[in-house]
Design a protein around this motif. Sequence first.
Motif, PDB file in Angstrom:
ATOM      1  N   TYR A  14       0.853  -1.179   8.094  1.00  0.00           N
ATOM      2  CA  TYR A  14      -0.650  -1.543   8.480  1.00  0.00           C
ATOM      3  C   TYR A  14      -1.023   0.955   8.279  1.00  0.00           C
ATOM      4  O   TYR A  14      -1.816   0.515   8.031  1.00  0.00           O
ATOM      5  N   VAL A  15      -0.320   1.462   8.339  1.00  0.00           N
ATOM      6  CA  VAL A  15      -0.586   2.717   8.649  1.00  0.00           C
ATOM      7  C   VAL A  15      -1.772   3.392   7.477  1.00  0.00           C
ATOM      8  O   VAL A  15      -1.849   3.323   6.675  1.00  0.00           O
ATOM      9  N   ALA A  16      -0.401   2.722   6.565  1.00  0.00           N
ATOM     10  CA  ALA A  16      -0.927   2.302   4.592  1.00  0.00           C
ATOM     11  C   ALA A  16      -1.892   2.023   4.503  1.00  0.00           C
ATOM     12  O   ALA A  16      -2.336   1.656   3.278  1.00  0.00           O
ATOM     13  N   LYS A  17      -2.585   1.307   5.403  1.00  0.00           N
ATOM     14  CA  LYS A  17      -3.449   0.105   4.639  1.00  0.00           C
ATOM     15  C   LYS A  17      -2.672  -1.667   4.019  1.00  0.00           C
ATOM     16  O   LYS A  17      -3.546  -2.001   3.391  1.00  0.00           O
ATOM     17  N   HIS A  18      -1.766  -1.484   4.442  1.00  0.00           N
ATOM     18  CA  HIS A  18      -0.841  -2.656   3.114  1.00  0.00           C
ATOM     19  C   HIS A  18      -1.158  -3.527   4.000  1.00  0.00           C
ATOM     20  O   HIS A  18       0.203  -4.318   4.304  1.00  0.00           O
ATOM     21  N   TYR A  19      -2.089  -4.505   4.487  1.00  0.00           N
ATOM     22  CA  TYR A  19      -2.244  -4.992   6.082  1.00  0.00           C
ATOM     23  C   TYR A  19      -2.089  -6.654   4.627  1.00  0.00           C
ATOM     24  O   TYR A  19      -1.457  -7.069   5.925  1.00  0.00           O
ATOM     25  N   ALA A  20      -1.801  -6.760   3.795  1.00  0.00           N
ATOM     26  CA  ALA A  20      -0.624  -7.932   3.097  1.00  0.00           C
ATOM     27  C   ALA A  20       0.068  -8.079   3.160  1.00  0.00           C
ATOM     28  O   ALA A  20       0.699  -9.340   3.042  1.00  0.00           O
ATOM     29  N   LYS A  21       0.691  -6.824   3.535  1.00  0.00           N
ATOM     30  CA  LYS A  21       2.371  -6.366   3.361  1.00  0.00           C
ATOM     31  C   LYS A  21       2.246  -6.829   4.737  1.00  0.00           C
ATOM     32  O   LYS A  21       3.904  -7.323   4.912  1.00  0.00           O
ATOM     33  N   ALA A  22       1.844  -6.510   5.791  1.00  0.00           N
ATOM     34  CA  ALA A  22       2.350  -5.729   7.167  1.00  0.00           C
ATOM     35  C   ALA A  22       2.026  -6.969   8.292  1.00  0.00           C
ATOM     36  O   ALA A  22       2.826  -7.129   8.939  1.00  0.00           O
ATOM     37  N   ALA A  23       1.100  -7.818   7.450  1.00  0.00           N
ATOM     38  CA  ALA A  23       0.462  -9.082   8.305  1.00  0.00           C
ATOM     39  C   ALA A  23       2.026 -10.217   8.595  1.00  0.00           C
ATOM     40  O   ALA A  23       2.433 -10.699   9.248  1.00  0.00           O
ATOM     41  N   PRO A  24       2.140 -11.024   7.261  1.00  0.00           N
ATOM     42  CA  PRO A  24       3.444 -11.414   7.417  1.00  0.00           C
ATOM     43  C   PRO A  24       5.052 -11.602   8.195  1.00  0.00           C
ATOM     44  O   PRO A  24       5.234 -12.121   8.349  1.00  0.00           O
TER      45      PRO A  24
END
Length: 226
Positions: A132-142
């Motif tokens: 999330y901090v790295a703004k990799h939201y597509a990785k974080a949410a799942p």
Amino acid sequence: MKRILLGLALALAATAAHAQVASGDYIAEHGWGALKVRNGGFEILAVGANGHTCSLDGKLKGMTATLDDGGDICRIDFRAGGGGYHVTPATPETCRNYCGARAYFEGLYLKPAPGCSDAERAATQKTFKAAYVAKHYAKAAPLLARQLAACVRTLGPMETASIRNDLAIAQYHLGQKADCLKTLQPLAANAAKTDEQLKEDFPPSDWDEYAPLIKAARTNLALCRG
């Protein structure tokens, strides 16, 4: 036939007599307690309202534990079922010696689903935060979506609210506003209330933990409704 029935009855009785609580770590349904079983011994730590706790440890004999508190005997029965063990105080009054006024330990303790032990949940949440901090939201949410689904039976209400908030804001950043609102739906009714109204439903220390969670939910709901 009588000999066959007698033999079957004796076999069942022998099986029951040798039944043991399996070694392992268990989490109370809805996440309010933990049971550890090791080498014929057990530990229970349960948390009730306003920070009150139960703390017990001792030896198991078959499916029963007996604790002696200065001559006051607490006997606890363990029964397999439901994916874990039903734990019941057979002597409720003396077993209260091990609990605060607003805590209890009776209930179903479950073997956590894969990924749902304390250590596994913490690791997943750490990975989520880094993504999330790295703004990799597509990785974080799942990561949190899977955790929420897999661990639903053993998550406590505060941790569940925290996960829902974190998942919802990741979904918001992905432009998934409908999913965000669905994630937050279980918190929406409380979010619509004032703090003064909510305080009536929570003991003081529980409110201190819940207040920032419901504040975050209000913020996230406003973002996803916008």
